[in-house]
Scaffold this active site. Sequence first.
Site, PDB file in Angstrom:
ATOM      1  CB  SER A   1      -1.089   0.171   1.025  1.00 57.18           C
ATOM      2  OG  SER A   1      -0.393  -0.215   2.455  1.00 57.18           O
TER       3      SER A   1
ATOM      4  CD  GLU B   1       1.641   8.845   4.434  1.00 56.90           C
ATOM      5  OE1 GLU B   1       0.789   8.103   5.550  1.00 56.90           O
ATOM      6  OE2 GLU B   1       2.432   9.415   4.686  1.00 56.90           O
TER       7      GLU B   1
ATOM      8  CG  ASP C   1       1.580  15.562  13.766  1.00 56.83           C
ATOM      9  OD1 ASP C   1       1.744  14.990  14.877  1.00 56.83           O
ATOM     10  OD2 ASP C   1       2.031  15.579  12.602  1.00 56.83           O
TER      11      ASP C   1
ATOM     12  CG  PHE D   1       9.874  12.149   8.630  1.00 60.09           C
ATOM     13  CD1 PHE D   1       8.898  12.436   9.906  1.00 60.09           C
ATOM     14  CD2 PHE D   1       9.507  11.293   7.766  1.00 60.09           C
ATOM     15  CE1 PHE D   1       7.830  11.942   9.847  1.00 60.09           C
ATOM     16  CE2 PHE D   1       8.350  10.707   7.657  1.00 60.09           C
ATOM     17  CZ  PHE D   1       7.186  11.168   8.675  1.00 60.09           C
TER      18      PHE D   1
END
Length: 288
Positions: free
Chosen positions: A7, A9, A101, A210
Amino acid sequence: MSTPAVSFEFFPPKNLEGSFRLWDCVNTLAPLDPEFVSVTYGAGGATRKLTHDAVGTIHKTSGLNVAAHLTCVDASRAETLDIAQGYADIGVTQIVALRGDAPKGSNGYRPHADGFAGSVDLIEALAETGKFAIHVGAYPEEHPEAASQQADIDHLKRKFDAGATSAITQFFFEADTFFRFRDACAAAGITAPIIPGILPVENWTGARKFAQACGTSIPPLIADAFENATRDGTTDLLATALASELCDDLIIGGVDHLHFYTLNRPELTRDVCHALGVTPKVRLQNVA
């Protein structure tokens, strides 16, 4: 070795150039026949409408199963559930339910006065509708805001108890990190699928920032390798090799589904998938 399910994103475009990049990403990766693709929210729900538009367009034009990110940030319960109902109305039946967030520049997450207290409450409300498969986030290494790794796992257990159907992890660099986490989740009574999140490193500086922000540890050997590759201009080769090796180790260890964080740059993800034997199976419909 069996071929894994995959999958992907994506994040929603903010301008015309971003739109072209997103559709190129969809066109490049859709032939790999993903289980689903997900579309993110920005910090503080900043891209809420953009996410909704991107989800609708991908769902309508590509034939892919789309999982829409949905967060608790800066929205009431009614507003959040209206968004979810809007997805159901267009045939989107998968949601990635997250606390979200805090807006940039704020002093941490604060629930909306009329909103969900956090992800568990959101998941419970979505599950009560009976309309969605609900994916949630998981941290194979301690979340920066968590009291401990065990507290993280206990929170994940509450999300599954509330109605989540699977979890997608934050990215990591070593297979053993995932395996330790998977074992700890099993010991806590978690039996639902936990899908490892994979980040093929397109930009080392960005990936390092990140990682620091989300609590992902960077093995010194990998840091040194990327620093050298950046100087030599061989980052893509290194990233493809390391991500392919990581995925191979995970598959050998029993993983049957991999979730790729594409950052809307599909080439590395495509190359890693090809190395794993995930090859084109379907042709994308015309994208308007």
